[in-house]
Design an enzyme around this catalytic site. Sequence first.
Site, PDB file in Angstrom:
ATOM      1  CB  THR A  17      -0.954  -0.004   1.210  1.00 42.17           C
ATOM      2  OG1 THR A  17      -1.886  -1.078   1.041  1.00 42.17           O
ATOM      3  CG2 THR A  17      -1.717   1.302   1.323  1.00 42.17           C
TER       4      THR A  17
ATOM      5  CB  CYS B   7     -22.842 -10.747   3.710  1.00 37.05           C
ATOM      6  SG  CYS B   7     -24.602 -10.509   3.471  1.00 37.05           S
TER       7      CYS B   7
END
Lengths: 129, 406
Positions: B76, B330
Amino acid sequence: MAYSEKLLDHFKNPKNVGTLDKGKKNVGTGLVGAPECGDVMRLQIEVDEDSNVIKDAKFKTFGCGSAIASSSLATEWLKGKTIDEALAIDNMAIVEELALPPVKIHCSVLAEDAIKGAIKDYQEKNNEK
Amino acid sequence: MKNQEFIYLDNNSTTPVDPRVVDTLVPYFYEKPGNAASRNHPFGWVAEEAVDYAREQVANLIGADPREIIFTSGATESDNLAIKGAFEMYKRKGNHIITLTTEHKAVLDTCRYVEKLGGEVTYLDVEEDGLIDLAKLEAAIKDNTIMISIMYANNEIGVIQPMKEISAMCKKHGILFMSDATQAVGKIPIDVNDLGIHLMAFTSHKMYGPKGVGALYVRRKSPRVKVTAQVDGGGHERGMRSGTLNVPGIVGFGKAAELCQREMEAEAKRLSVLRDKLETELMKMEETYINGNTDHRMPHVTNISFKHVEGEGLMMTFNQQVGVSSGSACTSASLEPSYVLKALGLGDDLAHSSIRFSLGRFTEEKDIDRAIELVSAGVQHMRDLSPIWEMYKEGIDLDSVEWQEH
């Protein structure tokens, strides 16, 4: 996400899975949700017409563990209740019983809607108000 | 829960640290605690030497010069440094960046930030198989384009983009080629010179090294590439990334790179056999679909949609024994299904039904056999519970049903 024991039990050993005969006059069906949303709940009740008591309830649910557990619990609660008692079932009671996390509250709303949908279908079939 | 009993098929999320890596890095916590920037005592010298050696190990894995490796805290940060750093460094040349809609959030969100700084970003769609159309990519290049940032292999579906062709296009147009290669480095052979890549981000914890350490490859020659530092301080890492080096992490990263370099070829073959077995067996169930291109794909990944079954619910049937990931809404905080699968044109229903299996170094054939059993049983259980499976079996056209959406 850790789920409650009760939720996991309803998920692993769901109660009242199945299908009632839609053709029967004393059977009401509620179908809520959509496949695109990831939840579809079908809840059915069979009503004893003399006493107005729900003598059987069945469900099938496409959805996450919380949706399946919520509908399983709903069918358990419905059996033996009168229509009026069933209409009083509130989604927050399901949230509490299963200890649903906040992101899963919509599963309990869906179950409440399925209950109301099944009752509405039964009443319409029998021209009740 | 003992590791030996749990079947871990989620190696694209993170890999266990190889015990050989653990043995190598542990002494650098206590016995050899030095700061690699301390020049005046043996602790410092030992740490510096260890970092130099690790830098060589990491560079060797990708065919780079050690001076082209900038250590960071992970992929990242490397993505951030490459994109923001190049945008800042080359802003006089232009402000346009091209990337894909299926990139990792570390690239997408960084590009969003660059837009706030006045950058212009094209988010190119992929084809149904997850691969780019090179003609569409070339058509997106403009006079002010400074960089193309395209991931090597996708984290969710494992498809491998045509890196050489993209690189040739970048060379032709005089554009920087940056790649988030997090899912590919250490798994398949990569040579930065053969590829002609300019910037490449990758991380240790996807290749059996520790978390919290990654690298950015920054080309030094033909052309020499520079990025503006995003973390200022003591001028470490040739001024491109300040901050005391994570010596134990870097030593572990180096060892992990060495092991991958030595073992990845045989490992890729072994894993593709196991992956194919898993896929073939699971595909025997009806209404089951593989997501993404299967010819240009990482050897250890498969992403499968089990129609009329919701992914998170399915995972709950076996998640005490098998660990995988799902593209189901979900599993995400946003309640939106995977944007990567949606970018392939998959309907929300199939995206909700997807499971990603990613095998790794410690996956054995018996694990795959057991996973096949458990997943198949789970799919069966969920389909028995599914009203839309029942409707499908009765021949009802689900598209014709009026759903009560929430």
